[in-house]
Design a protein around this motif. Structure first.
Motif, PDB file in Angstrom:
ATOM      1  N   ARG A  78       0.845  -1.312   0.017  1.00  0.00           N
ATOM      2  CA  ARG A  78       0.035   0.060  -0.055  1.00  0.00           C
ATOM      3  C   ARG A  78       1.032   1.208   0.014  1.00  0.00           C
ATOM      4  N   LEU A  79       0.572   2.156  -0.812  1.00  0.00           N
ATOM      5  CA  LEU A  79       1.330   3.523  -1.024  1.00  0.00           C
ATOM      6  C   LEU A  79       0.611   4.545  -0.022  1.00  0.00           C
ATOM      7  N   GLU A  80      -0.695   4.540  -0.484  1.00  0.00           N
ATOM      8  CA  GLU A  80      -1.419   5.635   0.302  1.00  0.00           C
ATOM      9  C   GLU A  80      -2.908   5.179   0.074  1.00  0.00           C
ATOM     10  N   THR A  81      -3.783   5.767   1.371  1.00  0.00           N
ATOM     11  CA  THR A  81      -5.185   5.690   1.267  1.00  0.00           C
ATOM     12  C   THR A  81      -5.691   7.167   1.362  1.00  0.00           C
ATOM     13  N   LEU A  82      -6.628   7.364   0.332  1.00  0.00           N
ATOM     14  CA  LEU A  82      -7.561   8.469   0.417  1.00  0.00           C
ATOM     15  C   LEU A  82      -8.809   8.247   1.062  1.00  0.00           C
ATOM     16  N   THR A  83      -9.102   9.303   1.825  1.00  0.00           N
ATOM     17  CA  THR A  83     -10.429   9.252   2.630  1.00  0.00           C
ATOM     18  C   THR A  83     -11.367  10.402   2.450  1.00  0.00           C
ATOM     19  N   PRO A  84     -12.556  10.054   2.099  1.00  0.00           N
ATOM     20  CA  PRO A  84     -13.399  10.994   1.488  1.00  0.00           C
ATOM     21  C   PRO A  84     -13.805  12.197   2.569  1.00  0.00           C
ATOM     22  N   THR A  85     -13.833  13.325   2.359  1.00  0.00           N
ATOM     23  CA  THR A  85     -13.999  14.312   3.545  1.00  0.00           C
ATOM     24  C   THR A  85     -15.543  14.218   3.800  1.00  0.00           C
ATOM     25  N   ASN A  86     -16.477  14.113   2.606  1.00  0.00           N
ATOM     26  CA  ASN A  86     -17.824  13.819   2.796  1.00  0.00           C
ATOM     27  C   ASN A  86     -17.882  12.521   2.546  1.00  0.00           C
ATOM     28  N   LYS A  87     -18.451  11.790   3.457  1.00  0.00           N
ATOM     29  CA  LYS A  87     -18.761  10.342   3.553  1.00  0.00           C
ATOM     30  C   LYS A  87     -19.621   9.975   2.637  1.00  0.00           C
ATOM     31  N   ASP A  88     -20.488  10.673   2.105  1.00  0.00           N
ATOM     32  CA  ASP A  88     -21.702  10.430   1.464  1.00  0.00           C
ATOM     33  C   ASP A  88     -21.387  10.720  -0.144  1.00  0.00           C
ATOM     34  N   GLN A  89     -20.111  11.095  -0.654  1.00  0.00           N
ATOM     35  CA  GLN A  89     -19.875  11.263  -1.858  1.00  0.00           C
ATOM     36  C   GLN A  89     -18.374  10.448  -2.052  1.00  0.00           C
ATOM     37  N   GLY A  90     -18.007  10.051  -3.231  1.00  0.00           N
ATOM     38  CA  GLY A  90     -16.959   9.356  -3.801  1.00  0.00           C
ATOM     39  C   GLY A  90     -15.798  10.707  -3.984  1.00  0.00           C
ATOM     40  N   ILE A  91     -14.793  10.211  -4.032  1.00  0.00           N
ATOM     41  CA  ILE A  91     -13.525  10.907  -4.237  1.00  0.00           C
ATOM     42  C   ILE A  91     -13.305  11.044  -5.925  1.00  0.00           C
ATOM     43  N   THR A  92     -12.990  12.241  -6.374  1.00  0.00           N
ATOM     44  CA  THR A  92     -12.525  12.465  -7.559  1.00  0.00           C
ATOM     45  C   THR A  92     -11.116  12.820  -7.710  1.00  0.00           C
ATOM     46  N   PHE A  93     -10.238  11.969  -8.649  1.00  0.00           N
ATOM     47  CA  PHE A  93      -9.020  11.895  -8.343  1.00  0.00           C
ATOM     48  C   PHE A  93      -8.231  11.808  -9.678  1.00  0.00           C
TER      49      PHE A  93
END
Length: 312
Positions: A78-93
Protein backbone atom coordinates in the motif's frame (compact mmCIF):
# COMPACT_ATOMS: atom_id res chain seq x y z
CA UNK A 1 -8.99 8.56 -14.54
CA UNK A 2 -5.82 10.07 -15.96
CA UNK A 3 -2.74 8.10 -15.03
CA UNK A 4 0.74 8.72 -16.33
CA UNK A 5 3.70 6.49 -15.56
CA UNK A 6 7.08 8.18 -15.49
CA UNK A 7 9.85 5.79 -14.51
CA UNK A 8 13.25 7.08 -13.46
CA UNK A 9 16.11 4.65 -13.45
CA UNK A 10 19.60 5.52 -12.34
CA UNK A 11 22.46 4.36 -14.50
CA UNK A 12 24.66 3.64 -11.54
CA UNK A 13 27.82 3.86 -13.55
CA UNK A 14 30.69 6.22 -13.06
CA UNK A 15 28.88 8.54 -15.44
CA UNK A 16 26.14 8.99 -12.83
CA UNK A 17 23.41 10.12 -15.17
CA UNK A 18 19.67 9.70 -15.05
CA UNK A 19 17.28 8.37 -17.67
CA UNK A 20 13.51 8.72 -17.62
CA UNK A 21 11.85 5.78 -19.34
CA UNK A 22 8.56 3.97 -19.50
CA UNK A 23 9.16 0.58 -17.94
CA UNK A 24 7.68 -1.96 -15.58
CA UNK A 25 10.02 -1.58 -12.61
CA UNK A 26 7.13 -0.23 -10.53
CA UNK A 27 3.42 0.21 -11.20
CA UNK A 28 0.82 2.06 -9.15
CA UNK A 29 -2.84 1.06 -9.30
CA UNK A 30 -5.90 1.85 -7.22
CA UNK A 31 -9.12 0.39 -5.95
CA UNK A 32 -12.24 2.10 -4.61
CA UNK A 33 -13.68 0.41 -1.52
CA UNK A 34 -17.39 0.22 -0.54
CA UNK A 35 -16.75 2.91 2.13
CA UNK A 36 -15.49 5.19 -0.72
CA UNK A 37 -11.90 5.09 0.51
CA UNK A 38 -9.39 4.85 -2.33
CA UNK A 39 -6.36 2.59 -1.87
CA UNK A 40 -3.30 3.32 -3.97
CA UNK A 41 -1.16 0.19 -4.23
CA UNK A 42 2.09 -0.70 -5.97
CA UNK A 43 3.63 -3.73 -7.61
CA UNK A 44 7.38 -3.98 -8.25
CA UNK A 45 9.69 -6.13 -10.29
CA UNK A 46 12.20 -6.64 -7.45
CA UNK A 47 12.46 -6.55 -3.67
CA UNK A 48 14.49 -3.34 -3.57
CA UNK A 49 13.28 -0.10 -2.02
CA UNK A 50 11.99 2.70 -4.25
CA UNK A 51 11.01 6.28 -3.48
CA UNK A 52 7.78 7.21 -5.25
CA UNK A 53 6.75 10.81 -6.00
CA UNK A 54 2.96 10.80 -6.30
CA UNK A 55 1.36 13.92 -7.81
CA UNK A 56 -2.41 14.41 -7.77
CA UNK A 57 -3.47 16.42 -10.81
CA UNK A 58 -7.06 16.30 -9.51
CA UNK A 59 -8.16 15.70 -5.93
CA UNK A 60 -11.74 16.51 -4.89
CA UNK A 61 -13.45 15.49 -1.64
CA UNK A 62 -10.23 14.37 0.07
CA UNK A 63 -7.64 16.32 2.02
CA UNK A 64 -3.87 16.22 1.86
CA UNK A 65 -1.09 17.64 -0.25
CA UNK A 66 -1.06 17.34 -4.03
CA UNK A 67 2.52 15.95 -3.97
CA UNK A 68 3.45 13.07 -1.69
CA UNK A 69 6.82 11.37 -1.39
CA UNK A 70 6.34 7.75 -0.39
CA UNK A 71 8.37 4.58 0.09
CA UNK A 72 7.76 1.28 -1.67
CA UNK A 73 9.52 -1.86 -0.44
CA UNK A 74 8.85 -5.51 -1.10
CA UNK A 75 7.13 -6.84 -4.20
CA UNK A 76 3.80 -5.14 -3.49
CA UNK A 77 2.05 -3.07 -0.88
CA UNK A 78 0.00 0.00 0.00
CA UNK A 79 1.30 3.43 -0.93
CA UNK A 80 -1.50 5.67 0.29
CA UNK A 81 -5.15 5.67 1.32
CA UNK A 82 -7.48 8.53 0.36
CA UNK A 83 -10.44 9.16 2.68
CA UNK A 84 -13.48 11.18 1.55
CA UNK A 85 -14.09 14.44 3.39
CA UNK A 86 -17.80 14.01 2.77
CA UNK A 87 -18.55 10.36 3.52
CA UNK A 88 -21.68 10.46 1.36
CA UNK A 89 -19.74 11.25 -1.80
CA UNK A 90 -16.93 9.59 -3.68
CA UNK A 91 -13.47 11.01 -4.34
CA UNK A 92 -12.64 12.48 -7.73
CA UNK A 93 -8.96 12.09 -8.47
CA UNK A 94 -6.30 11.70 -11.12
CA UNK A 95 -2.58 11.24 -10.59
CA UNK A 96 0.83 10.70 -12.09
CA UNK A 97 3.89 9.25 -10.46
CA UNK A 98 7.63 8.89 -10.85
CA UNK A 99 10.07 6.76 -8.93
CA UNK A 100 13.72 6.12 -8.28
CA UNK A 101 15.62 3.29 -6.62
CA UNK A 102 16.48 3.81 -2.96
CA UNK A 103 15.02 5.03 0.32
CA UNK A 104 15.09 8.81 0.56
CA UNK A 105 17.57 10.15 3.14
CA UNK A 106 18.09 6.87 5.02
CA UNK A 107 19.76 6.70 8.42
CA UNK A 108 23.23 5.49 7.45
CA UNK A 109 25.10 3.10 9.72
CA UNK A 110 28.57 4.62 9.94
CA UNK A 111 29.85 1.83 12.19
CA UNK A 112 29.97 -0.73 9.39
CA UNK A 113 33.38 -2.07 8.39
CA UNK A 114 33.42 -3.35 4.81
CA UNK A 115 35.60 -6.13 3.43
CA UNK A 116 37.48 -5.81 0.15
CA UNK A 117 35.50 -7.14 -2.84
CA UNK A 118 37.45 -10.34 -3.53
CA UNK A 119 37.87 -13.77 -1.99
CA UNK A 120 39.87 -13.96 1.23
CA UNK A 121 43.61 -14.12 0.59
CA UNK A 122 43.45 -12.47 -2.85
CA UNK A 123 45.56 -9.43 -3.64
CA UNK A 124 44.08 -6.31 -5.18
CA UNK A 125 45.42 -2.92 -6.18
CA UNK A 126 43.11 0.00 -5.43
CA UNK A 127 42.69 3.12 -7.53
CA UNK A 128 40.25 5.93 -6.85
CA UNK A 129 37.82 6.44 -9.71
CA UNK A 130 37.39 9.88 -11.22
CA UNK A 131 33.94 11.37 -11.71
CA UNK A 132 33.47 10.77 -15.42
CA UNK A 133 30.97 13.60 -15.89
CA UNK A 134 33.63 16.01 -14.65
CA UNK A 135 36.47 14.43 -16.64
CA UNK A 136 34.71 14.16 -20.00
CA UNK A 137 31.58 16.30 -19.95
CA UNK A 138 32.51 19.45 -18.02
CA UNK A 139 30.37 18.70 -15.01
CA UNK A 140 31.39 19.27 -11.39
CA UNK A 141 32.09 16.26 -9.18
CA UNK A 142 29.88 16.04 -6.06
CA UNK A 143 31.62 17.11 -2.86
CA UNK A 144 31.24 13.61 -1.41
CA UNK A 145 32.18 11.70 -4.59
CA UNK A 146 33.97 8.41 -3.92
CA UNK A 147 34.39 5.42 -6.16
CA UNK A 148 37.06 2.72 -6.42
CA UNK A 149 38.60 0.40 -8.98
CA UNK A 150 39.84 -2.90 -7.53
CA UNK A 151 42.34 -4.55 -9.89
CA UNK A 152 43.76 -8.08 -9.96
CA UNK A 153 46.53 -9.54 -12.11
CA UNK A 154 44.34 -12.38 -13.38
CA UNK A 155 40.64 -13.10 -13.60
CA UNK A 156 39.30 -13.47 -10.05
CA UNK A 157 36.09 -13.85 -8.04
CA UNK A 158 34.31 -10.69 -6.93
CA UNK A 159 32.81 -10.95 -3.44
CA UNK A 160 30.26 -8.95 -1.47
CA UNK A 161 31.67 -6.25 0.79
CA UNK A 162 28.71 -6.24 3.18
CA UNK A 163 25.49 -8.09 3.96
CA UNK A 164 22.63 -7.10 1.72
CA UNK A 165 19.95 -8.18 -0.74
CA UNK A 166 20.61 -8.44 -4.46
CA UNK A 167 18.08 -6.10 -6.09
CA UNK A 168 19.40 -5.85 -9.66
CA UNK A 169 21.64 -7.81 -12.02
CA UNK A 170 22.61 -6.68 -15.51
CA UNK A 171 24.26 -9.45 -17.50
CA UNK A 172 24.03 -8.02 -21.01
CA UNK A 173 27.40 -6.96 -22.33
CA UNK A 174 30.00 -9.11 -24.05
CA UNK A 175 33.32 -9.16 -22.19
CA UNK A 176 35.30 -11.45 -24.49
CA UNK A 177 36.70 -8.68 -26.70
CA UNK A 178 38.29 -5.85 -24.71
CA UNK A 179 38.70 -2.57 -26.60
CA UNK A 180 40.97 0.43 -26.16
CA UNK A 181 38.69 3.07 -24.68
CA UNK A 182 39.17 5.65 -21.93
CA UNK A 183 36.04 4.54 -20.11
CA UNK A 184 33.09 2.32 -20.81
CA UNK A 185 29.57 2.73 -19.47
CA UNK A 186 28.25 -0.58 -20.88
CA UNK A 187 29.37 -2.94 -18.14
CA UNK A 188 27.66 -5.86 -16.43
CA UNK A 189 26.68 -4.94 -12.91
CA UNK A 190 24.98 -5.94 -9.70
CA UNK A 191 23.26 -3.69 -7.15
CA UNK A 192 22.97 -4.81 -3.53
CA UNK A 193 20.77 -2.97 -1.05
CA UNK A 194 21.95 -2.85 2.57
CA UNK A 195 19.79 -2.75 5.67
CA UNK A 196 20.45 0.96 6.26
CA UNK A 197 19.24 1.92 2.79
CA UNK A 198 22.64 2.31 1.15
CA UNK A 199 23.27 0.71 -2.24
CA UNK A 200 26.48 -0.98 -3.35
CA UNK A 201 26.96 -1.10 -7.12
CA UNK A 202 29.62 -3.43 -8.51
CA UNK A 203 30.43 -3.01 -12.22
CA UNK A 204 32.68 -4.99 -14.55
CA UNK A 205 31.52 -8.62 -14.36
CA UNK A 206 32.37 -11.22 -16.93
CA UNK A 207 29.25 -12.04 -18.90
CA UNK A 208 27.55 -15.21 -17.67
CA UNK A 209 29.64 -15.44 -14.51
CA UNK A 210 27.13 -14.33 -11.87
CA UNK A 211 26.86 -16.75 -8.95
CA UNK A 212 23.89 -15.09 -7.21
CA UNK A 213 20.35 -14.14 -8.22
CA UNK A 214 17.99 -11.22 -7.63
CA UNK A 215 16.35 -11.49 -4.21
CA UNK A 216 19.22 -13.44 -2.67
CA UNK A 217 20.72 -12.30 0.63
CA UNK A 218 24.51 -12.16 0.53
CA UNK A 219 27.11 -11.73 3.27
CA UNK A 220 30.62 -10.28 3.43
CA UNK A 221 32.73 -12.56 1.26
CA UNK A 222 29.86 -14.17 -0.68
CA UNK A 223 31.01 -14.88 -4.25
CA UNK A 224 29.12 -12.70 -6.74
CA UNK A 225 30.82 -13.49 -10.07
CA UNK A 226 34.05 -13.02 -12.02
CA UNK A 227 35.74 -9.75 -12.85
CA UNK A 228 36.68 -8.75 -16.38
CA UNK A 229 38.62 -6.12 -18.31
CA UNK A 230 37.22 -3.80 -20.94
CA UNK A 231 40.61 -2.60 -22.19
CA UNK A 232 43.64 -4.64 -23.26
CA UNK A 233 45.91 -2.14 -21.51
CA UNK A 234 44.12 -2.46 -18.14
CA UNK A 235 44.18 -5.37 -15.71
CA UNK A 236 41.10 -7.27 -14.58
CA UNK A 237 38.97 -5.29 -12.18
CA UNK A 238 35.68 -4.26 -10.65
CA UNK A 239 34.31 -0.78 -9.91
CA UNK A 240 32.55 -0.19 -6.60
CA UNK A 241 30.37 2.71 -5.50
CA UNK A 242 28.31 2.89 -2.28
CA UNK A 243 25.48 5.41 -2.51
CA UNK A 244 22.27 6.58 -0.87
CA UNK A 245 19.30 8.55 -2.19
CA UNK A 246 19.55 12.12 -0.94
CA UNK A 247 17.06 13.90 -3.21
CA UNK A 248 13.77 13.05 -4.90
CA UNK A 249 13.84 16.07 -7.24
CA UNK A 250 13.02 13.94 -10.25
CA UNK A 251 11.49 16.83 -12.17
CA UNK A 252 14.69 18.82 -11.75
CA UNK A 253 16.76 15.93 -13.08
CA UNK A 254 14.61 15.49 -16.17
CA UNK A 255 16.07 16.97 -19.34
CA UNK A 256 19.48 17.71 -17.85
CA UNK A 257 22.56 17.11 -19.96
CA UNK A 258 25.71 15.27 -18.88
CA UNK A 259 27.31 18.67 -18.34
CA UNK A 260 24.55 19.98 -16.04
CA UNK A 261 22.94 17.01 -14.31
CA UNK A 262 23.34 16.84 -10.53
CA UNK A 263 23.42 13.56 -8.68
CA UNK A 264 20.30 12.66 -6.75
CA UNK A 265 22.50 10.24 -4.84
CA UNK A 266 25.05 10.86 -2.15
CA UNK A 267 28.26 8.85 -2.01
CA UNK A 268 29.69 6.93 0.93
CA UNK A 269 33.39 6.62 1.72
CA UNK A 270 33.48 3.14 3.31
CA UNK A 271 35.88 2.05 6.01
CA UNK A 272 37.46 -1.24 4.94
CA UNK A 273 39.07 -3.97 7.00
CA UNK A 274 42.68 -4.18 5.85
CA UNK A 275 44.52 -5.86 8.75
CA UNK A 276 44.24 -6.83 12.41
CA UNK A 277 45.80 -3.54 13.49
CA UNK A 278 42.98 -1.49 12.01
CA UNK A 279 39.29 -1.74 12.85
CA UNK A 280 38.51 0.01 9.57
CA UNK A 281 40.31 2.43 7.31
CA UNK A 282 39.82 4.58 4.23
CA UNK A 283 41.65 2.98 1.30
CA UNK A 284 44.71 4.64 -0.22
CA UNK A 285 44.77 4.97 -3.98
CA UNK A 286 47.64 3.05 -5.56
CA UNK A 287 47.99 0.74 -2.56
CA UNK A 288 48.11 -3.07 -2.83
CA UNK A 289 45.98 -4.94 -0.28
CA UNK A 290 45.50 -8.56 0.70
CA UNK A 291 41.85 -9.39 1.34
CA UNK A 292 41.26 -10.18 5.00
CA UNK A 293 38.24 -10.51 7.26
CA UNK A 294 37.14 -11.52 10.74
CA UNK A 295 34.19 -13.56 12.04
CA UNK A 296 32.91 -10.40 13.76
CA UNK A 297 32.71 -8.50 10.47
CA UNK A 298 30.99 -11.39 8.68
CA UNK A 299 28.35 -11.87 11.39
CA UNK A 300 27.80 -8.23 12.43
CA UNK A 301 24.55 -7.80 10.50
CA UNK A 302 23.46 -11.44 10.56
CA UNK A 303 20.34 -12.56 12.38
CA UNK A 304 20.64 -15.19 15.12
CA UNK A 305 19.16 -17.73 12.73
CA UNK A 306 21.72 -16.92 10.04
CA UNK A 307 24.56 -17.25 12.53
CA UNK A 308 23.28 -20.67 13.64
CA UNK A 309 23.30 -21.83 10.02
CA UNK A 310 26.99 -21.02 9.55
CA UNK A 311 29.26 -24.05 9.03
CA UNK A 312 30.94 -25.15 12.24
Amino acid sequence: MYKKVLGLSLLLSLITTYTFAQDDALRVNYQVNPNRNVELNYEKADLGTYTVVLDFTTLVNSSGSERRILTASGKMGRLETLTPTNKDQGITFSYKYSYIRGKLKPKINNDIVYVLPYRKGANTKVSEATFVNATYFGNTAPDDWKGYYFYTDTEDTIAAVRKGTVVSIKDTYDTDKPTEVAYKSSLNEIIIEHSDGTLATYRGFKKGSFKVSVGQVVFPGTALGLNSKYSESRPYGVYLIVTYLRSADLEGARGQSLATTKSLYGFITPNFYIDQNSKGAVLRSGQQYEVESTPEIVTKEMTKREIKQLPK
